[in-house]
Design a protein around this motif. Structure first.
Motif, short mmCIF file in Angstrom:
data_model
loop_
_atom_site.label_atom_id
_atom_site.label_comp_id
_atom_site.label_asym_id
_atom_site.label_seq_id
_atom_site.Cartn_x
_atom_site.Cartn_y
_atom_site.Cartn_z
N LEU A 268 36.13 35.92 46.87
CA LEU A 268 37.40 36.30 46.34
C LEU A 268 38.39 35.28 46.66
CD1 LEU A 268 37.79 39.95 47.57
CD2 LEU A 268 37.24 39.22 45.06
N ILE A 269 38.28 34.62 47.94
CA ILE A 269 39.48 33.51 48.23
C ILE A 269 38.80 32.24 47.42
CG2 ILE A 269 40.03 32.03 50.22
CD1 ILE A 269 39.44 34.31 52.05
N ALA A 270 37.60 31.98 47.35
CA ALA A 270 37.19 30.85 46.61
C ALA A 270 37.55 31.06 45.12
CB ALA A 270 35.52 30.86 46.53
N ALA A 271 37.73 32.11 44.64
CA ALA A 271 38.12 32.52 43.27
C ALA A 271 39.70 32.19 42.94
CB ALA A 271 37.97 33.87 42.64
N GLY A 272 40.46 31.98 44.05
CA GLY A 272 41.86 31.79 44.17
C GLY A 272 42.71 32.63 44.52
N CYS A 273 42.09 33.83 45.13
CA CYS A 273 43.01 34.94 45.69
C CYS A 273 43.92 34.44 46.98
CB CYS A 273 42.04 36.01 46.16
SG CYS A 273 42.89 37.37 47.19
N ALA B 159 37.92 45.25 39.25
CA ALA B 159 38.49 43.87 38.77
C ALA B 159 37.67 43.03 39.29
CB ALA B 159 39.87 43.77 39.64
N THR B 160 37.42 42.14 38.43
CA THR B 160 36.37 41.08 38.68
C THR B 160 37.11 39.49 38.87
OG1 THR B 160 36.64 39.99 36.01
CG2 THR B 160 34.84 41.72 36.50
N PRO B 161 36.37 38.92 39.73
CA PRO B 161 36.91 37.55 40.32
C PRO B 161 37.42 36.54 39.50
CG PRO B 161 34.80 38.13 41.12
CD PRO B 161 34.99 39.04 40.08
N ASP B 162 37.22 36.67 38.08
CA ASP B 162 37.83 35.48 37.22
C ASP B 162 39.30 35.98 37.14
OD1 ASP B 162 36.89 38.32 35.52
OD2 ASP B 162 38.35 37.16 34.15
N LEU B 163 39.97 37.23 37.25
CA LEU B 163 41.22 37.62 37.17
C LEU B 163 42.01 36.76 38.23
CD1 LEU B 163 40.79 41.38 37.15
CD2 LEU B 163 41.90 40.00 35.28
N PHE B 164 41.39 36.12 39.31
CA PHE B 164 42.15 35.32 40.32
C PHE B 164 42.36 33.93 39.87
CE2 PHE B 164 40.26 38.97 42.59
CZ PHE B 164 41.61 39.41 43.10
N SER B 165 41.19 33.44 39.24
CA SER B 165 41.31 31.98 38.78
C SER B 165 42.39 31.98 37.52
CB SER B 165 39.97 31.57 38.25
OG SER B 165 39.37 32.62 37.27
N ARG B 166 42.36 33.06 36.73
CA ARG B 166 43.36 33.25 35.74
C ARG B 166 44.86 33.22 36.36
NH1 ARG B 166 41.36 37.84 31.68
NH2 ARG B 166 43.34 37.05 30.45
N ALA B 167 45.01 33.95 37.39
CA ALA B 167 46.25 34.08 38.13
C ALA B 167 46.72 33.03 38.37
CB ALA B 167 46.21 35.08 38.94
N ALA B 168 45.91 31.62 38.43
CA ALA B 168 46.75 30.29 38.73
C ALA B 168 47.53 29.86 37.79
CB ALA B 168 45.47 29.62 38.94
N THR B 169 47.43 30.62 36.52
CA THR B 169 48.64 30.29 35.58
C THR B 169 49.93 30.85 35.94
OG1 THR B 169 47.92 32.03 34.16
CG2 THR B 169 46.89 29.80 33.90
N CYS C 222 51.83 34.93 43.16
CA CYS C 222 50.52 34.73 44.12
C CYS C 222 49.71 35.87 43.52
CB CYS C 222 50.87 34.99 45.47
SG CYS C 222 51.98 33.62 46.22
N SER C 223 48.49 36.00 43.94
CA SER C 223 47.46 36.79 43.64
C SER C 223 47.01 37.65 45.07
CB SER C 223 46.25 36.16 42.62
OG SER C 223 45.68 35.64 43.44
N CYS C 224 46.59 38.88 44.71
CA CYS C 224 46.37 39.80 45.90
C CYS C 224 45.03 40.64 45.54
CB CYS C 224 47.46 40.61 46.44
SG CYS C 224 47.07 41.95 47.58
N ALA C 225 43.98 40.82 46.23
CA ALA C 225 42.83 41.49 46.26
C ALA C 225 43.10 42.49 46.98
CB ALA C 225 41.55 40.80 46.55
N ILE C 226 42.61 43.91 46.23
CA ILE C 226 42.48 44.97 46.99
C ILE C 226 41.49 45.93 46.79
CG2 ILE C 226 43.98 46.33 45.43
CD1 ILE C 226 45.40 47.86 48.21
N GLY C 227 40.55 46.73 47.60
CA GLY C 227 39.65 47.55 47.46
C GLY C 227 38.28 47.18 47.95
#
Length: 209
Positions: free
Chosen positions: A173-178, A144-154, A158-163
């Protein structure tokens, strides 16, 4: 957005020694972790229920939340704070109705933003994208690419990163909005679990939205 859904999200490793598992989780809680997922692919059902109840009592002592991985019935049985469901683990809208508005519901969305939108519409509290880095726990998961977290702001969720997450590779990841970092190995294999948990929490303090 629920305020408790930001920071380190501790996912329990498969571990035959229940006492060691509880000690590891308590060490993470002592380091400031406030959300824990009980994930167990090796124990018997009676062992899982007993451990889930022990973890529920432990997390409550620390004012933390306990979610159960992939098992809505167990989450209700042990009075956990919520459940995390994968793609094939049940209907999200039905789970939301059973859990009610106050318990937490998370959904695995892998690298699929459309799945995250559908989960959001079903009323989940967070969507999980991953693996974000190569992971020994899920070696065949699409990255999963970091842009998914910025898109999840819509989304409302909340968004969660795993793996494959470590202290070194977590900041982008945090900077991208996770909002949440779900960590297994880098947390529970650390020589000092409490210190490692505190270090993850500091990453979020240093990257306030």
């Amino acid at each position: 957005m629920r305020p408790e859904l930001r920071g380190l999200y501790a996912i329990t490793p498969d571990m035959a020694d229940g006492a060691r598992l509880l000690a590891g989780v308590e060490a993470a809680l002592a380091g400031g972790c406030r959300i824990v997922q009980y994930r167990d692919k090796v124990s018997t059902m009676p062992e899982c229920v007993a451990r889930a109840r022990a973890l529920r009592d432990l997390t409550r002592r620390y004012g933390a939340k306990l979610l159960i991985n992939d098992d809505l019935a167990m989450a209700v049985l042990v009075d956990a704070d919520g459940v995390h469901l994968g793609r094939d683990d049940g209907n999200l809208m039905a789970a939301r109705a059973l859990l009610g508005p106050t318990r937490l519901l998370g959904a695995s969305c892998y690298a699929d933003f459309a799945a995250a939108q559908a989960a959001d519409a079903a009323g989940v509290d967070y969507v999980a994208f991953g693996a974000v880095y190569p992971s020994s726990t899920k070696p065949h998961a699409p990255l999963a690419t970091p842009d998914l977290f910025s898109r999840a702001a819509t989304l409302n969720a909340c968004s969660c990163a795993i793996g494959g997450i470590t202290l070194d590779n977590a900041p982008p990841l945090i900077a991208a909005g996770c909002d949440l970092l779900a960590v297994i190995t880098d947390l529970f294999s650390a020589p000092d679990i409490t210190a490692r948990a505190a270090a993850y929490q500091r990453l979020f303090q240093e990257n306030q939205p």
